[in-house]
Scaffold this active site. Structure first.
Site, PDB file in Angstrom:
ATOM      1  N   GLU A 118     -19.110  72.234  -9.821  1.00  0.00           N
ATOM      2  CA  GLU A 118     -18.570  73.103  -8.761  1.00  0.00           C
ATOM      3  C   GLU A 118     -19.574  73.257  -7.625  1.00  0.00           C
ATOM      4  O   GLU A 118     -19.242  73.083  -6.449  1.00  0.00           O
ATOM      5  CB  GLU A 118     -18.220  74.489  -9.312  1.00  0.00           C
ATOM      6  N   ASP A 138     -18.036  73.592 -14.704  1.00  0.00           N
ATOM      7  CA  ASP A 138     -18.027  74.865 -13.980  1.00  0.00           C
ATOM      8  C   ASP A 138     -19.103  75.728 -14.616  1.00  0.00           C
ATOM      9  O   ASP A 138     -18.928  76.218 -15.733  1.00  0.00           O
ATOM     10  CB  ASP A 138     -16.655  75.548 -14.079  1.00  0.00           C
ATOM     11  N   ILE A 140     -20.386  78.771 -13.977  1.00  0.00           N
ATOM     12  CA  ILE A 140     -19.945  80.151 -14.230  1.00  0.00           C
ATOM     13  C   ILE A 140     -18.519  80.254 -13.715  1.00  0.00           C
ATOM     14  O   ILE A 140     -18.291  80.290 -12.504  1.00  0.00           O
ATOM     15  CB  ILE A 140     -20.819  81.206 -13.533  1.00  0.00           C
ATOM     16  N   ASP A 141     -17.555  80.284 -14.624  1.00  0.00           N
ATOM     17  CA  ASP A 141     -16.180  80.499 -14.184  1.00  0.00           C
ATOM     18  C   ASP A 141     -15.892  81.985 -14.265  1.00  0.00           C
ATOM     19  O   ASP A 141     -16.077  82.612 -15.300  1.00  0.00           O
ATOM     20  CB  ASP A 141     -15.174  79.720 -15.028  1.00  0.00           C
ATOM     21  N   THR A 143     -17.083  83.889 -11.279  1.00  0.00           N
ATOM     22  CA  THR A 143     -18.303  84.364 -10.602  1.00  0.00           C
ATOM     23  C   THR A 143     -18.106  85.752 -10.004  1.00  0.00           C
ATOM     24  O   THR A 143     -19.010  86.597 -10.064  1.00  0.00           O
ATOM     25  CB  THR A 143     -18.719  83.363  -9.507  1.00  0.00           C
ATOM     26  N   ASP A 268     -12.170  73.929 -13.073  1.00  0.00           N
ATOM     27  CA  ASP A 268     -11.509  75.015 -13.818  1.00  0.00           C
ATOM     28  C   ASP A 268     -10.533  74.433 -14.842  1.00  0.00           C
ATOM     29  O   ASP A 268     -10.219  75.059 -15.840  1.00  0.00           O
ATOM     30  CB  ASP A 268     -10.699  75.900 -12.859  1.00  0.00           C
TER      31      ASP A 268
END
Ligand code: LIP
Length: 323
Positions: A118, A138, A140-141, A143, A268
């Site tokens: 990402e 990803d 930190i999905d 954030t 995602d």
């Protein structure tokens, strides 16, 4: 946040688990060692003996775990926050640090593989899926949740070869849940096998969605219109939890029936797609056609009937494509 390489060493050099922050508990848990029948048959969603990608998947689980602990520790700390595509599309130094941690460890172990992350994509790296073994990450999905210390925060690692998704790993950092799935071998959460619901109608279904980063009046009108139409069909409810990957894991776990969104990305979708399919579910494009993980839109559900019924009610919100 202190920058050092022991986290990476913990994954690559030490076999199972040498943690990098002295005050962190050892990285062990029900999911870290396959057990019982699941182990014998390789039915732990982690690839059977002889599986060409088993080592990759085991490494992904270790990295998601180590990265998840970095995220969990940083959750309570002060954060430097900046914005990307809109004022609500947030990024922190932890997003960058965790992505670098994961990709540099993988690149060292698998130097010929390709990477889609990402933050590296936001920084201008190409977001193209080729036939090469490709990691889709990803860091930190959720954030925005992370910035607000709202619990649904995850690390997501997907893997594709010949443009075909092979496995997915999603680690819920605050609930310490490890979701895993290997194509053809089922989906698991901490070793518990996952199954989607068999709900076929919008009426009485529980649906999840996300708002997406666009907040102009026209987009909000389309977003609220989509929700209104589904609620008019007497859906039991619509939930927004702020993390696409964890919302999709709820569908795989059978605690909700469907999910739809405009404005999410391939990072995602990659891991969650394998997890939902291996839990018996379906993912399609919002037009009703086949899923395209680069299209920034999706409908996922326990049954194809429900996915198609929802797709028919949706007005498209255009976010372009990732590639
Ligand atoms: C977020 C997704 C969420 C979407 C946000 C963002 P991030 O991912 O989980 O579904 O609405 O726009 O894409 O940025 O936290 O990794």
């Amino acid at each position: 946040m202190t920058r050092d390489s022991s986290a990476r060493t913990a994954v690559l050099g030490s076999g199972y688990y040498r943690h990098h922050y002295t005050d962190m508990k050892p990285c062990e848990g029900a999911w870290s060692k396959p057990h019982g029948a699941a182990a014998e048959q390789g039915g732990d969603g982690r690839g059977a003996a002889g599986d060409p990608w088993k080592d990759c998947m085991d490494t992904a689980v270790q990295l998601a775990l180590t990265a998840g602990q970095v995220v969990k520790k940083a959750l309570a700390e002060e954060k430097r926050v900046s914005t990307k595509t809109s004022v609500v599309d947030l990024v922190t130094e932890t997003d960058h640090y965790v992505e670098e941690l994961i990709i540099s460890a993988l690149r060292e172990k698998f130097p010929t593989h390709r990477f889609i992350g990402e933050e590296s994509t936001s920084a201008g790296s190409k977001c193209v899926l080729t036939d090469s073994p490709t990691w889709i990450i990803d860091p930190i999905d959720g954030t925005c949740n992370f910035v607000h210390r709202f619990p649904p925060v995850a690390v997501s690692i997907g893997f594709a070869v010949n443009r075909e998704l092979e496995f997915g790993v999603i680690y819920h950092c605050t609930e310490e849940k490890m979701y895993t799935a290997r194509k053809g071998q089922g989906a698991f959460c901490n070793q518990e096998r996952l199954h989607v619901t068999k709900e076929t109608g919008i009426k009485s279904s529980l649906i999840l969605t996300e708002i997406g980063p666009k907040r102009d009046p026209a987009t909000l009108k389309l977003f609220l219109g989509n929700m209104e139409r589904l609620l008019t069909f007497q859906a039991h409810g619509i939930r927004v939890i702020g993390s696409a990957t964890l919302a999709l894991c709820h569908i795989a776990s059978g605690v909700a029936d469907a999910y739809y969104q405009f404005g999410l990305h391939c990072w995602d979708l990659a891991a969650a797609t394998v997890i939902i399919r291996e839990a018996g579910g379906f993912l399609i494009d919002t037009s009703g056609g086949p899923l395209d993980i680069m299209s920034c839109r999706v409908v996922a559900a326990g049954t194809m009937e429900l996915a198609q019924s929802i797709a028919q009610e949706l007005q498209t919100i255009d976010y372009g494509r990732d590639d």
